[in-house]
Design an enzyme around this catalytic site. Structure first.
Site, PDB file in Angstrom:
ATOM      1  N   MET A  12       0.848  -1.192   0.000  1.00 31.09           N
ATOM      2  CA  MET A  12       0.000   0.000   0.000  1.00 31.09           C
ATOM      3  C   MET A  12       0.884   1.243   0.000  1.00 31.09           C
ATOM      4  O   MET A  12       1.972   1.253   0.580  1.00 31.09           O
ATOM      5  CB  MET A  12      -0.908   0.018   1.239  1.00 31.09           C
ATOM      6  CG  MET A  12      -2.109  -0.898   1.089  1.00 31.09           C
ATOM      7  SD  MET A  12      -3.220  -0.814   2.496  1.00 31.09           S
ATOM      8  CE  MET A  12      -3.949   0.805   2.234  1.00 31.09           C
ATOM      9  N   GLY A  25       2.231   3.545  -4.919  1.00 35.89           N
ATOM     10  CA  GLY A  25       1.966   4.260  -6.165  1.00 35.89           C
ATOM     11  C   GLY A  25       1.440   3.372  -7.284  1.00 35.89           C
ATOM     12  O   GLY A  25       1.539   3.728  -8.460  1.00 35.89           O
ATOM     13  N   GLU A  64      -6.631  -2.979  -7.847  1.00 36.42           N
ATOM     14  CA  GLU A  64      -6.935  -3.785  -6.652  1.00 36.42           C
ATOM     15  C   GLU A  64      -7.291  -5.231  -7.028  1.00 36.42           C
ATOM     16  O   GLU A  64      -8.196  -5.841  -6.462  1.00 36.42           O
ATOM     17  CB  GLU A  64      -8.092  -3.153  -5.857  1.00 36.42           C
ATOM     18  CG  GLU A  64      -7.835  -1.722  -5.413  1.00 36.42           C
ATOM     19  CD  GLU A  64      -6.831  -1.578  -4.263  1.00 36.42           C
ATOM     20  OE1 GLU A  64      -6.340  -2.612  -3.763  1.00 36.42           O
ATOM     21  OE2 GLU A  64      -6.532  -0.437  -3.912  1.00 36.42           O
TER      22      GLU A  64
HETATM   23  P1  ADP Z   1      -1.188   2.386  -4.012  1.00 36.74           P
HETATM   24  O1  ADP Z   1      -2.207   2.281  -5.101  1.00 36.74           O
HETATM   25  O2  ADP Z   1       0.048   1.553  -4.263  1.00 36.74           O
HETATM   26  O3  ADP Z   1      -1.744   2.144  -2.630  1.00 36.74           O
HETATM   27  P2  ADP Z   1      -1.326   5.193  -4.557  1.00 36.74           P
HETATM   28  O4  ADP Z   1      -1.017   5.362  -6.009  1.00 36.74           O
HETATM   29  O5  ADP Z   1      -2.769   5.217  -4.161  1.00 36.74           O
HETATM   30  O6  ADP Z   1      -0.611   3.868  -4.005  1.00 36.74           O
HETATM   31  O7  ADP Z   1      -0.638   6.321  -3.691  1.00 36.74           O
HETATM   32  C1  ADP Z   1       0.701   6.722  -3.845  1.00 36.74           C
HETATM   33  C2  ADP Z   1       0.845   8.071  -3.150  1.00 36.74           C
HETATM   34  O8  ADP Z   1       0.614   7.911  -1.755  1.00 36.74           O
HETATM   35  C3  ADP Z   1       2.230   8.679  -3.220  1.00 36.74           C
HETATM   36  O9  ADP Z   1       2.443   9.384  -4.408  1.00 36.74           O
HETATM   37  C4  ADP Z   1       2.220   9.626  -2.024  1.00 36.74           C
HETATM   38  O10 ADP Z   1       1.615  10.861  -2.380  1.00 36.74           O
HETATM   39  C5  ADP Z   1       1.257   8.968  -1.054  1.00 36.74           C
HETATM   40  N1  ADP Z   1       1.872   8.323   0.127  1.00 36.74           N
HETATM   41  C6  ADP Z   1       1.324   8.287   1.363  1.00 36.74           C
HETATM   42  N2  ADP Z   1       2.078   7.558   2.216  1.00 36.74           N
HETATM   43  C7  ADP Z   1       3.138   7.094   1.518  1.00 36.74           C
HETATM   44  C8  ADP Z   1       4.281   6.260   1.824  1.00 36.74           C
HETATM   45  N3  ADP Z   1       4.467   5.749   3.037  1.00 36.74           N
HETATM   46  N4  ADP Z   1       5.149   5.978   0.826  1.00 36.74           N
HETATM   47  C9  ADP Z   1       4.969   6.501  -0.403  1.00 36.74           C
HETATM   48  N5  ADP Z   1       3.920   7.298  -0.757  1.00 36.74           N
HETATM   49  C10 ADP Z   1       3.007   7.597   0.183  1.00 36.74           C
HETATM   50 MG    MG Z   2      -4.190   1.705  -5.112  1.00 34.53          MG
END
Ligand code: ADP
Ligand code: MG
Ligand code: ZN
Length: 200
Positions: free
Chosen positions: A16, A19, A91
């Site tokens: 999670m 990105g 997801e």
């Molecule tokens: P995923 O889909 O892998 O959960 P997202 O694309 O939704 O990731 O979110 C990525 C964004 O989350 C990053 O660009 C940053 O703005 C934010 N973010 C929040 N916490 C973190 C973290 N611990 N590491 C990296 N990015 C983070």
């Molecule tokens: Mg996501």
């Protein structure tokens, strides 16, 4: 009959906050700039932000159709299949194994298939159909987040608190990204973190 121009399976994984959604959205937007016809789906278990789009933690969004399972995804694709060039799924760890043959069918029909999902659960087990999709992919992007404890690159999703259910989606403050050194796969009933797996 095999097609002369097979498509491509691209899998985007990581913990999670690594990105994955951002990267999926970026690829879908670029495909649209290239005038390709794009559709995107997400399982309805993940309704954190929007019913009709996927969203990243940094608020990037892309239109998406919510589906309850792979059969519904197949039904939603069928009438528009000839017109579509790119199929995105976010997801995908929440979908069952039947996403695997569907993804490969689409690839053999010449589609570019983009699949994003968590590669491991909070207990560090391979998550649903993702590991097999990684094995079958033309390209795998394994992204890292930033460890919320020490700032190193994070490959794990840490469950905070006590719940042991596999799927607890979207509750704020329930998960954070952790590196290998800071990750604790088990939490006991008192909420203290255990290192049993690593010590065995
Ligand atoms: P995923 O889909 O892998 O959960 P997202 O694309 O939704 O990731 O979110 C990525 C964004 O989350 C990053 O660009 C940053 O703005 C934010 N973010 C929040 N916490 C973190 C973290 N611990 N590491 C990296 N990015 C983070
Ligand atoms: Mg996501
Ligand atoms: Zn760390």
């Amino acid at each position: 009959m095999s097609t002369p121009h097979p498509g491509r399976l691209e899998v985007i994984v990581g913990p999670m906050f690594s990105g994955k959604s951002e990267e999926l959205i970026r690829r879908l937007k670029r495909a649209r700039i290239a005038r390709q016809r794009v559709v995107c789906f997400k399982p309805d278990i993940d309704l954190r932000y929007h019913r009709t789009s996927i969203a990243s933690h940094s608020s990037h969004t892309h239109e998406a159709t919510t589906i309850s399972n792979v059969e519904r995804l197949r039904e939603a694709l069928a009438p528009q299949l000839d017109a579509i060039e790119v199929v995105g799924v976010d997801e995908a760890q929440f979908l069952d194994e039947s996403i695997i043959p569907l993804a490969m069918e689409l690839v053999h029909l010449g589609k570019r298939v983009l699949i994003a999902g968590l590669d491991t659960t909070f207990s560090n087990e391979p998550f649903g159909p993702i590991p097999v999709l990684m094995a079958l992919a033309d390209e795998v992007s394994k992204l890292s987040a930033v460890c919320m404890t020490c700032g190193a690159p994070a490959i794990h999703t840490q469950r905070l608190g006590q719940s042991q259910e596999l799927v607890v989606v979207g509750a704020a403050g329930l998960y954070e990204a952790r590196c290998r050194a800071c990750f604790r796969p088990f939490v006991d009933e008192h909420g203290s973190e255990q290192l049993e797996l690593l010590n065995n």
